[in-house]
Write a protein that holds these residues in place. Structure first.
Motif, PDB file in Angstrom:
ATOM      1  N   UNK A   1      -3.097   0.201  18.830  1.00  0.00           N
ATOM      2  CA  UNK A   1      -4.006  -0.204  19.903  1.00  0.00           C
ATOM      3  C   UNK A   1      -4.161  -1.713  20.008  1.00  0.00           C
ATOM      4  N   UNK A   2      -4.078  -2.395  18.896  1.00  0.00           N
ATOM      5  CA  UNK A   2      -4.324  -3.833  18.892  1.00  0.00           C
ATOM      6  C   UNK A   2      -5.803  -4.114  18.659  1.00  0.00           C
ATOM      7  N   UNK A   3      -6.229  -5.323  18.973  1.00  0.00           N
ATOM      8  CA  UNK A   3      -7.605  -5.737  18.698  1.00  0.00           C
ATOM      9  C   UNK A   3      -8.599  -4.940  19.532  1.00  0.00           C
ATOM     10  N   UNK A   4      -9.485  -4.228  18.845  1.00  0.00           N
ATOM     11  CA  UNK A   4     -10.499  -3.435  19.542  1.00  0.00           C
ATOM     12  C   UNK A   4     -11.675  -4.314  19.944  1.00  0.00           C
ATOM     13  N   UNK A   5     -12.134  -4.132  21.193  1.00  0.00           N
ATOM     14  CA  UNK A   5     -13.211  -4.968  21.724  1.00  0.00           C
ATOM     15  C   UNK A   5     -14.436  -4.153  22.146  1.00  0.00           C
ATOM     16  N   UNK A   6     -14.308  -2.813  22.212  1.00  0.00           N
ATOM     17  CA  UNK A   6     -15.429  -1.969  22.628  1.00  0.00           C
ATOM     18  C   UNK A   6     -15.224  -0.548  22.105  1.00  0.00           C
TER      19      UNK A   6
ATOM     20  N   UNK B   1     -23.648  14.698  14.049  1.00  0.00           N
ATOM     21  CA  UNK B   1     -24.828  14.526  13.201  1.00  0.00           C
ATOM     22  C   UNK B   1     -25.229  13.055  13.083  1.00  0.00           C
ATOM     23  N   UNK B   2     -24.236  12.159  13.178  1.00  0.00           N
ATOM     24  CA  UNK B   2     -24.489  10.720  13.056  1.00  0.00           C
ATOM     25  C   UNK B   2     -23.338   9.966  13.699  1.00  0.00           C
ATOM     26  N   UNK B   3     -23.633   8.753  14.145  1.00  0.00           N
ATOM     27  CA  UNK B   3     -22.587   7.862  14.644  1.00  0.00           C
ATOM     28  C   UNK B   3     -22.713   6.528  13.910  1.00  0.00           C
ATOM     29  N   UNK B   4     -21.620   5.820  13.821  1.00  0.00           N
ATOM     30  CA  UNK B   4     -21.593   4.539  13.139  1.00  0.00           C
ATOM     31  C   UNK B   4     -21.979   3.447  14.143  1.00  0.00           C
ATOM     32  N   UNK B   5     -23.292   3.236  14.299  1.00  0.00           N
ATOM     33  CA  UNK B   5     -23.802   2.303  15.306  1.00  0.00           C
ATOM     34  C   UNK B   5     -23.367   0.863  15.045  1.00  0.00           C
ATOM     35  N   UNK B   6     -22.985   0.562  13.820  1.00  0.00           N
ATOM     36  CA  UNK B   6     -22.488  -0.762  13.461  1.00  0.00           C
ATOM     37  C   UNK B   6     -21.293  -1.150  14.348  1.00  0.00           C
ATOM     38  N   UNK B   7     -20.499  -0.142  14.743  1.00  0.00           N
ATOM     39  CA  UNK B   7     -19.301  -0.404  15.546  1.00  0.00           C
ATOM     40  C   UNK B   7     -19.621  -0.827  16.974  1.00  0.00           C
ATOM     41  N   UNK B   8     -20.818  -0.509  17.458  1.00  0.00           N
ATOM     42  CA  UNK B   8     -21.194  -0.892  18.827  1.00  0.00           C
ATOM     43  C   UNK B   8     -21.211  -2.405  18.972  1.00  0.00           C
ATOM     44  N   UNK B   9     -21.662  -3.103  17.939  1.00  0.00           N
ATOM     45  CA  UNK B   9     -21.711  -4.566  17.960  1.00  0.00           C
ATOM     46  C   UNK B   9     -20.480  -5.206  17.334  1.00  0.00           C
ATOM     47  N   UNK B  10     -19.733  -4.416  16.559  1.00  0.00           N
ATOM     48  CA  UNK B  10     -18.590  -4.980  15.832  1.00  0.00           C
ATOM     49  C   UNK B  10     -17.416  -3.997  15.807  1.00  0.00           C
ATOM     50  N   UNK B  11     -16.829  -3.710  16.995  1.00  0.00           N
ATOM     51  CA  UNK B  11     -15.704  -2.761  17.035  1.00  0.00           C
ATOM     52  C   UNK B  11     -14.495  -3.221  16.224  1.00  0.00           C
ATOM     53  N   UNK B  12     -14.389  -4.522  15.965  1.00  0.00           N
ATOM     54  CA  UNK B  12     -13.264  -5.058  15.199  1.00  0.00           C
ATOM     55  C   UNK B  12     -13.249  -4.535  13.762  1.00  0.00           C
ATOM     56  N   UNK B  13     -14.366  -3.960  13.294  1.00  0.00           N
ATOM     57  CA  UNK B  13     -14.398  -3.387  11.944  1.00  0.00           C
ATOM     58  C   UNK B  13     -13.351  -2.279  11.793  1.00  0.00           C
ATOM     59  N   UNK B  14     -13.022  -1.608  12.900  1.00  0.00           N
ATOM     60  CA  UNK B  14     -11.981  -0.569  12.854  1.00  0.00           C
ATOM     61  C   UNK B  14     -10.636  -1.213  12.533  1.00  0.00           C
ATOM     62  N   UNK B  15     -10.367  -2.392  13.109  1.00  0.00           N
ATOM     63  CA  UNK B  15      -9.121  -3.103  12.808  1.00  0.00           C
ATOM     64  C   UNK B  15      -9.116  -3.617  11.367  1.00  0.00           C
ATOM     65  N   UNK B  16     -10.277  -4.065  10.916  1.00  0.00           N
ATOM     66  CA  UNK B  16     -10.366  -4.660   9.584  1.00  0.00           C
ATOM     67  C   UNK B  16     -10.290  -3.611   8.477  1.00  0.00           C
ATOM     68  N   UNK B  17     -10.921  -2.455   8.685  1.00  0.00           N
ATOM     69  CA  UNK B  17     -10.979  -1.411   7.657  1.00  0.00           C
ATOM     70  C   UNK B  17     -11.054  -0.043   8.337  1.00  0.00           C
ATOM     71  N   UNK B  18      -9.911   0.469   8.842  1.00  0.00           N
ATOM     72  CA  UNK B  18      -9.944   1.706   9.615  1.00  0.00           C
ATOM     73  C   UNK B  18     -10.501   2.914   8.855  1.00  0.00           C
TER      74      UNK B  18
END
Length: 127
Positions: A36-41, A78-95
């Motif tokens: 995908x490349x750099x995630x932005x959202x 049951x839960x979502x990782x709300x941290x990703x809403x402000x920092x989607x690049x975390x998926x690129x850094x540590x999938x």
């Protein structure tokens, strides 16, 4: 590419970490984030949403395109990782650390592969 052995993998490039027989965390694989490349959202599901195997349950936007993410299980969010809403690049850094959602009340698992089978599947996709 990284293929942790303790996880299971779908053909649509999601990983599944079973927490118990009816609960699992879901995320995007290293192969997916690399493709995908750099995630932005990230558009996450809502807690309480019903999800079904092989149906879209969220989407991610990269600098290249918007991509649907398919749920590899049937259950309830049951839960979502709300941290990703402000920092989607975390998926690129540590999938494998940046999970998308935790699904509970799982009644069905889609067709999942172990790490060795998924690695072979990815090698075939790359040509």
């Amino acid at each position: 590419m990284n293929y942790p052995k303790e996880l299971l993998y779908s053909a649509s490039h999601e990983w599944v970490q079973k927490l118990d027989d009816t609960t699992a965390k879901i995320g995007l694989t290293d192969f997916a984030q690399h493709s995908l490349g750099d995630l932005v959202f990230v558009n996450l599901p809502e807690v309480g949403d019903d999800v079904a195997c092989e149906e879209t349950f969220c989407d991610v936007e990269s600098v290249k395109a918007v991509s649907d993410v398919y749920c590899p299980v049937t259950g309830k969010v049951a839960a979502v990782n709300e941290e990703l809403l402000d920092a989607p690049q975390k998926i690129n850094e540590d999938p494998y650390g940046a999970w998308l959602a935790e699904i509970s009340d799982i009644s069905a698992f889609g067709e999942l592969m172990d790490a060795a089978a998924y690695e072979a599947f990815c090698a075939k996709e790359e040509g």
